[in-house]
Design a protein around this motif. Structure first.
Motif, mmCIF file in Angstrom:
data_model
loop_
_atom_site.group_PDB
_atom_site.id
_atom_site.type_symbol
_atom_site.label_atom_id
_atom_site.label_comp_id
_atom_site.label_asym_id
_atom_site.label_seq_id
_atom_site.Cartn_x
_atom_site.Cartn_y
_atom_site.Cartn_z
ATOM 1 N N ARG A 102 54.626 104.445 59.045
ATOM 2 C CA ARG A 102 54.846 103.470 57.922
ATOM 3 C C ARG A 102 55.186 102.062 58.941
ATOM 4 N N GLN A 105 51.711 100.340 58.713
ATOM 5 C CA GLN A 105 50.817 101.181 57.942
ATOM 6 C C GLN A 105 49.267 102.276 58.651
ATOM 7 N N THR A 122 52.536 110.531 52.124
ATOM 8 C CA THR A 122 52.491 109.322 52.037
ATOM 9 C C THR A 122 53.426 108.568 51.565
ATOM 10 N N TYR A 127 53.091 104.769 50.362
ATOM 11 C CA TYR A 127 51.852 103.927 51.081
ATOM 12 C C TYR A 127 51.057 105.221 50.623
ATOM 13 N N ARG A 211 44.189 103.406 57.871
ATOM 14 C CA ARG A 211 45.220 102.520 57.773
ATOM 15 C C ARG A 211 45.430 103.190 56.783
ATOM 16 N N LEU A 212 46.925 102.567 56.288
ATOM 17 C CA LEU A 212 46.987 103.036 54.748
ATOM 18 C C LEU A 212 47.791 101.839 53.940
ATOM 19 N N THR A 213 47.538 102.099 53.036
ATOM 20 C CA THR A 213 47.555 101.021 51.774
ATOM 21 C C THR A 213 48.576 100.719 51.458
ATOM 22 N N ARG A 214 49.633 100.177 51.472
ATOM 23 C CA ARG A 214 51.133 100.058 49.870
ATOM 24 C C ARG A 214 49.972 100.512 48.926
#
Length: 485
Positions: A102, A105, A122, A127, A211-214
């Motif tokens: 986290r 990200q 997530t 996320y 990649r994780l996005t908010r």
């Protein structure tokens, strides 16, 4: 040794249950989501670890046996079509989420992880994973990497390539390598850029760092009904021309709406010749301001009804019609071809008019559903295979639509890939020199041409031959292993 001859060795190495040789069970894997093409593999291996994959690939490399990787089998271009004399490596058992980082990200997943599963894991921490193909409830991350899949929200957030940071990768010789990682930009050549979207022709990804996005502060969704696609297309151009980039702008025409209503009763406005689904996300103040603009643009271009989702349930209903569209046409036609092409969005009205004319001239119905914001078309060409000549006419209409995309400066695929289905169209878009250059890259990764052979390129060049024109038939054509288009 042939592929079937590897069965005993692989059972000893991977376990009895990992290897399938029974003909009826093999037929389960004879096609992907494009059922028009079917090939029964010689052997299927159900891999569970990177070492399993590497073991199979090394055995194939040692014996010159072709192999094909398969995820959930939801592809729509025949990219995971098996090789009749080869090994099909099924990745669906490799479905662990290895790490959710986290703070940075990032997430590290195995290729069999289902796209939507990652977002569900997530979201509690704020996320999500942004690429969202319509098949996200069943398609796998590994397949998304192979095809560089997009989705409704790729207008704002980009395709899979924009969210993959690294892969653990099994090369066609069976070597396990790491390409990229958690860092934003790895030094050296952009090998990751070559791998993502290579359709399994360069090797197999066995772990993927994404990649994780908010999660956005605010999400608002609008459904606008128009008398026809011309005015809906004009609204799209007005929105983008004003500098407003929604998370998604999706369009469906009257026939696609009819199919969706029959399948999921989505309750779209009666009498609509086209509907737009527009979704905005981001900071609340920004979303409120842009939402007012989009309402104004839709009304100015002829929208006769605008609905705003009052809660998540209504928002889900708006999207249910769109996300079910491909399967929904089965309610109004026994057979159909899902096509995939790209045009400049300013050409939408003209191209849609021409598709309608092609449809009328051929006597073949076409339902249009697509990512209007970035011009990614998904015409659904409807036919009944039981009627003589209909399948052939549908294929001709499908080809004419791709030619139309090329004529308007577009592409023969936006997110479904080339696979087996569109290889014959590649020379319409690329010169011989272009294709030779692409195949030099393939040969650098796979000199033996055993990794998903016969896909993407109309006539695969032999990796030892000199690029350029040659007299006489190509050796693969002469051997009956390839067709020259």
């Amino acid at each position: 040794m042939d592929a079937l001859g590897l069965a005993g060795q692989l059972r000893r190495d991977l376990g009895e249950q990992a290897v399938i040789t029974d003909h009826q069970q093999l037929r389960t894997y004879e096609c992907d989501g494009l059922a028009h093409y079917k090939v029964t593999p010689a052997l299927v291996v159900l891999a569970e670890t990177t070492e399993h994959v590497a073991t199979v690939v090394r055995a194939c490399a040692a014996n010159g046996i072709p192999f094909v990787a398969r995820g959930s089998g939801t592809g729509l271009s025949g990219g995971a079509l098996p090789h009749a004399d080869g090994v099909l490596i099924v990745m669906s058992r490799m479905r662990r989420i290895i790490e959710i980082d986290r703070d940075n990200q990032r997430a590290v997943v195995e290729p069999g992880v289902i796209n939507l599963q990652l977002s569900r894991e997530t979201l509690p921490s704020g996320y999500y994973y942004a690429p969202d193909p319509s098949s996200q409830q069943v398609c796998s991350i590994g397949g998304n990497v192979a095809e560089n899949s997009g989705g409704a929200h790729c207008l704002k957030y980009g395709f899979t390539a924009n969210h993959v940071m690294g892969v653990e990768f099994v090369t066609p010789s069976g070597e396990v390598v790491q390409i990229g990682g958690k860092a934003p930009d790895a030094p050296g050549y952009d090998l990751l850029g070559a791998v993502v979207g290579s359709e399994g022709t360069l090797g197999i990804a066995t772990q993927v760092t994404v990649r994780l996005t908010r999660s956005p502060q605010e999400v608002r969704t609008l459904l606008a009904a128009f008398p026809d696609t011309d005015r809906a297309g004009a609204a799209v151009s007005t929105v983008i021309g004003a500098g407003v980039i929604p998370a998604a702008i999706e369009m469906m025409d009257a026939l696609a709406i009819e199919a969706a209503e029959a399948a999921v009763q989505c309750g779209y406005p009666a009498g609509a010749g086209a509907v737009l689904i527009v979704e905005l996300d981001g900071p609340a103040a920004e979303v409120d301001h842009q939402f007012d603009q989009i309402e104004e643009f839709c009304r100015a271009n002829g929208a006769f009804e605008i609905r705003i989702a009052k809660d998540d349930a209504e928002r889900a209903l708006f999207w249910k019609g769109r996300k079910s569209a491909f399967a929904a046409v089965g309610r109004i036609s026994p057979d159909y071809i899902v096509q995939d092409g790209v045009i400049p969005r300013t050409s939408l009205p003209e191209v849609l008019r021409r598709i309608a004319a092609i449809s009328t001239e051929a006597g073949v119905r076409v339902a249009n559903v697509f990512h209007a914001g970035d011009g990614n078309l998904h015409p659904l060409v409807l036919f009944d295979d039981a009627n003589e000549g209909e399948a052939e006419r549908a294929e001709e209409v499908s080809a004419a639509i791709l030619d139309l995309c090329i004529q308007h400066g577009g592409s023969i695929t936006g997110e479904h890939g080339v696979g087996s289905d569109k290889a014959k169209y590649m020379p319409r878009m690329f010169s011989d020199d272009d294709l030779d250059t692409m195949q030099l890259l393939r040969c650098a990764f796979d000199p033996a041409s055993i990794s998903n052979p016969g896909k993407v390129f109309p006539t695969p060049r032999l990796c030892g031959e000199v690029p350029g024109r040659h007299k006489g038939p190509h050796p693969l054509v002469a051997a009956g292993k390839a067709e020259l288009f």
